[in-house]
Scaffold this motif. Structure first.
Motif, PDB file in Angstrom:
ATOM      1  N   TYR A 143      27.353  13.292  12.753  1.00 35.77           N
ATOM      2  CA  TYR A 143      28.052  14.560  12.564  1.00 35.77           C
ATOM      3  C   TYR A 143      27.636  15.549  13.631  1.00 35.77           C
ATOM      4  O   TYR A 143      26.696  15.306  14.390  1.00 35.77           O
ATOM      5  N   GLU A 144      28.354  16.660  13.691  1.00 29.27           N
ATOM      6  CA  GLU A 144      28.107  17.665  14.715  1.00 29.27           C
ATOM      7  C   GLU A 144      27.491  18.905  14.098  1.00 29.27           C
ATOM      8  O   GLU A 144      27.879  19.322  13.000  1.00 29.27           O
ATOM      9  N   VAL A 145      26.531  19.474  14.797  1.00 23.49           N
ATOM     10  CA  VAL A 145      25.972  20.771  14.442  1.00 23.49           C
ATOM     11  C   VAL A 145      26.652  21.810  15.329  1.00 23.49           C
ATOM     12  O   VAL A 145      26.596  21.712  16.553  1.00 23.49           O
ATOM     13  N   ASN A 146      27.311  22.761  14.693  1.00 27.98           N
ATOM     14  CA  ASN A 146      28.090  23.769  15.406  1.00 27.98           C
ATOM     15  C   ASN A 146      27.372  25.110  15.355  1.00 27.98           C
ATOM     16  O   ASN A 146      27.150  25.666  14.282  1.00 27.98           O
ATOM     17  N   GLY A 173      22.538  30.570  24.023  1.00 28.51           N
ATOM     18  CA  GLY A 173      22.640  29.556  25.060  1.00 28.51           C
ATOM     19  C   GLY A 173      22.626  28.120  24.583  1.00 28.51           C
ATOM     20  O   GLY A 173      22.797  27.200  25.389  1.00 28.51           O
ATOM     21  N   ILE A 174      22.424  27.859  23.300  1.00 30.84           N
ATOM     22  CA  ILE A 174      22.427  26.493  22.776  1.00 30.84           C
ATOM     23  C   ILE A 174      23.856  26.097  22.421  1.00 30.84           C
ATOM     24  O   ILE A 174      24.588  26.850  21.779  1.00 30.84           O
ATOM     25  N   GLN A 175      24.250  24.914  22.852  1.00 32.43           N
ATOM     26  CA  GLN A 175      25.588  24.410  22.598  1.00 32.43           C
ATOM     27  C   GLN A 175      25.605  23.491  21.381  1.00 32.43           C
ATOM     28  O   GLN A 175      24.559  23.010  20.927  1.00 32.43           O
ATOM     29  N   ASP A 176      26.816  23.242  20.848  1.00 30.30           N
ATOM     30  CA  ASP A 176      26.974  22.289  19.756  1.00 30.30           C
ATOM     31  C   ASP A 176      26.388  20.929  20.161  1.00 30.30           C
ATOM     32  O   ASP A 176      26.423  20.551  21.343  1.00 30.30           O
ATOM     33  N   PHE A 177      25.867  20.202  19.185  1.00 32.08           N
ATOM     34  CA  PHE A 177      25.287  18.905  19.495  1.00 32.08           C
ATOM     35  C   PHE A 177      25.480  17.938  18.335  1.00 32.08           C
ATOM     36  O   PHE A 177      25.682  18.345  17.186  1.00 32.08           O
ATOM     37  N   ALA A 178      25.433  16.649  18.661  1.00 32.26           N
ATOM     38  CA  ALA A 178      25.655  15.599  17.668  1.00 32.26           C
ATOM     39  C   ALA A 178      24.319  15.050  17.182  1.00 32.26           C
ATOM     40  O   ALA A 178      23.338  14.982  17.934  1.00 32.26           O
ATOM     41  N   VAL A 179      24.295  14.663  15.912  1.00 31.11           N
ATOM     42  CA  VAL A 179      23.125  14.006  15.334  1.00 31.11           C
ATOM     43  C   VAL A 179      23.582  12.803  14.516  1.00 31.11           C
ATOM     44  O   VAL A 179      24.752  12.685  14.149  1.00 31.11           O
ATOM     45  N   LYS A 180      22.648  11.908  14.247  1.00 28.41           N
ATOM     46  CA  LYS A 180      22.877  10.791  13.328  1.00 28.41           C
ATOM     47  C   LYS A 180      21.727  10.810  12.342  1.00 28.41           C
ATOM     48  O   LYS A 180      20.605  10.429  12.680  1.00 28.41           O
ATOM     49  N   ALA A 191      24.027  28.169  12.388  1.00 25.64           N
ATOM     50  CA  ALA A 191      24.672  26.906  12.742  1.00 25.64           C
ATOM     51  C   ALA A 191      25.209  26.272  11.470  1.00 25.64           C
ATOM     52  O   ALA A 191      24.644  26.460  10.377  1.00 25.64           O
ATOM     53  N   THR A 192      26.296  25.522  11.609  1.00 19.29           N
ATOM     54  CA  THR A 192      26.947  24.898  10.460  1.00 19.29           C
ATOM     55  C   THR A 192      27.292  23.446  10.785  1.00 19.29           C
ATOM     56  O   THR A 192      27.226  23.006  11.928  1.00 19.29           O
ATOM     57  N   THR A 193      27.692  22.721   9.734  1.00 16.86           N
ATOM     58  CA  THR A 193      28.316  21.413   9.892  1.00 16.86           C
ATOM     59  C   THR A 193      29.471  21.337   8.906  1.00 16.86           C
ATOM     60  O   THR A 193      29.523  22.106   7.934  1.00 16.86           O
ATOM     61  N   PHE A 217      13.731  15.313  16.100  1.00 17.14           N
ATOM     62  CA  PHE A 217      13.281  16.339  17.028  1.00 17.14           C
ATOM     63  C   PHE A 217      13.067  15.808  18.446  1.00 17.14           C
ATOM     64  O   PHE A 217      12.581  16.525  19.313  1.00 17.14           O
ATOM     65  N   ASP A 218      13.503  14.550  18.681  1.00 18.84           N
ATOM     66  CA  ASP A 218      13.662  14.078  20.054  1.00 18.84           C
ATOM     67  C   ASP A 218      14.905  14.706  20.688  1.00 18.84           C
ATOM     68  O   ASP A 218      15.038  14.706  21.914  1.00 18.84           O
ATOM     69  N   ILE A 219      15.814  15.194  19.860  1.00 23.88           N
ATOM     70  CA  ILE A 219      17.016  15.867  20.365  1.00 23.88           C
ATOM     71  C   ILE A 219      16.600  17.239  20.874  1.00 23.88           C
ATOM     72  O   ILE A 219      16.031  18.041  20.120  1.00 23.88           O
ATOM     73  N   PRO A 220      16.846  17.547  22.135  1.00 20.74           N
ATOM     74  CA  PRO A 220      16.352  18.811  22.703  1.00 20.74           C
ATOM     75  C   PRO A 220      16.803  20.050  21.936  1.00 20.74           C
ATOM     76  O   PRO A 220      16.008  20.974  21.724  1.00 20.74           O
ATOM     77  N   GLU A 221      18.052  20.071  21.504  1.00 22.01           N
ATOM     78  CA  GLU A 221      18.548  21.249  20.792  1.00 22.01           C
ATOM     79  C   GLU A 221      17.858  21.418  19.442  1.00 22.01           C
ATOM     80  O   GLU A 221      17.596  22.539  18.999  1.00 22.01           O
ATOM     81  N   ALA A 222      17.562  20.306  18.765  1.00 21.24           N
ATOM     82  CA  ALA A 222      16.939  20.375  17.445  1.00 21.24           C
ATOM     83  C   ALA A 222      15.525  20.932  17.530  1.00 21.24           C
ATOM     84  O   ALA A 222      15.135  21.797  16.730  1.00 21.24           O
ATOM     85  N   ILE A 223      14.748  20.461  18.505  1.00 25.69           N
ATOM     86  CA  ILE A 223      13.375  20.957  18.606  1.00 25.69           C
ATOM     87  C   ILE A 223      13.354  22.378  19.167  1.00 25.69           C
ATOM     88  O   ILE A 223      12.501  23.188  18.794  1.00 25.69           O
ATOM     89  N   GLU A 224      14.308  22.721  20.018  1.00 24.19           N
ATOM     90  CA  GLU A 224      14.345  24.082  20.543  1.00 24.19           C
ATOM     91  C   GLU A 224      14.698  25.083  19.449  1.00 24.19           C
ATOM     92  O   GLU A 224      14.145  26.195  19.407  1.00 24.19           O
TER      93      GLU A 224
END
Length: 219
Positions: A119-122, A134-141, A157-159, A201-208
Motif C-alpha cells: 500500500y501507499e503512504v500519502n 519535502g517527504i514524498q509519498d512512498f510504498a510499503v509492504k 500522512a494517510t493510507t 525502517f530500512d525505508i528512508p521515508e519511514a525512518i526519517e
C-alpha cells in the motif's frame, strides 16, 4: 547537557520490540540524546524521574499497565515531556487502558489483510508541519493499520483501504491516518502506524518520519 530519552520495550515479541528499540536508540543517540532502554513497565513508576526526560518512547504491544505505572506517564507528558512511538508499540500497548489511548490518540482495531499488504503512504500536501516537509509519498509492504482515532489529531500522512472482502468495505474507500501529532497538556505526542517489523525502517521515508517525530515531540 544531553537531552534524556527513555525507551521502554517489551510486550508481544512478534513486533520485534528489542530490534525496534535498538534501532531507535541508535537514532536518538545520533541526535545527541542520552538514551536509556528499559524492559520493565515499572520504569514508569518514578514520576519525578520521568519529568527529567525530554522524550518517552514506548515500544510495548498487548500488555497490561497498572495505575501505579500509568499515572506517572500521563502526568509527565502533561507537564511537557514528549511521547513518540510507532505501530502497536504505542497504540496497541494496553487495550484495557482508555487513559493511555486518550493520551496517545488512537487504538489499533484491525489489519484486515494481515501482513504483506502492498500500500501507499500519502503525505498530507498542505501540512505546515516540519515533520513531513519535502517527504514524498512512498510504498510499503507490511500490515495496514485500521485505527480508531482521536478527532483532535493533526494528520500528517494517510493510507486508503480499498473496497474488498470484509464488512468494513460496506463504507466504501476509507482514508486512514498513518502519521499524526497531538498535544497532551504541555506535552507533544507523535505517532506513526508503520513498524510491524524493524525492517520497515530500512525505508528512508519511514525512518526519517520517526527521526523528525522524535525531535518534534522532545522537550
Amino acid at each position: 547537557m544531553a537531552k534524556k530519552a527513555l525507551i521502554v520495550q517489551g510486550g508481544w515479541d512478534g513486533h520485534e520490540p528489542v530490534q525496534v528499540a535498538e534501532r531507535f536508540a541508535r537514532l536518538l543517540a545520533g541526535e545527541g540524546f542520552e538514551v536509556e532502554v528499559s524492559d520493565t513497565l515499572d520504569r514508569f513508576e518514578n514520576e519525578e524521574d520521568l519529568k527529567s526526560h525530554s522524550l518517552i518512547v514506548p515500544i510495548w504491544t498487548m500488555g497490561e499497565i497498572t495505575e501505579e505505572q500509568l499515572k506517572p506517564v500521563l502526568r509527565a507528558v502533561e507537564s511537557g515531556v514528549g511521547i513518540a512511538g510507532c505501530h502497536g508499540g504505542m497504540c496497541d500497548s494496553f487495550r484495557n487502558s482508555v487513559e493511555w489511548q486518550f493520551m496517545t490518540g488512537s487504538q489499533w482495531v484491525a489489519h484486515p489483510f494481515n501482513d504483506g499488504v502492498e500500500y501507499e503512504v500519502n503525505l498530507v500536501k498542505n501540512s505546515s508541519s516540519p515533520i513531513v516537509e519535502g517527504i514524498q509519498d512512498f510504498a510499503v509492504k507490511s500490515e495496514q493499520y485500521y485505527l480508531h482515532v482521536d478527532p483532535c489529531v493533526d494528520v500528517l500522512a494517510t493510507t486508503s483501504f480499498a473496497i474488498s472482502e470484509g464488512p468494513h468495505s460496506a463504507n466504501g474507500v476509507i482514508k486512514m491516518p498513518v502519521v499524526y501529532t497531538k498535544k497532551w497538556g504541555l506535552g507533544r505526542v507523535f505517532y506513526n502506524s508503520l513498524g510491524h517489523h524493524a525492517d520497515i525502517f530500512d525505508i528512508p521515508e519511514a525512518i526519517e518520519l520517526m527521526r523528525r517525530g522524535f525531535l518534534w515531540a522532545a522537550r
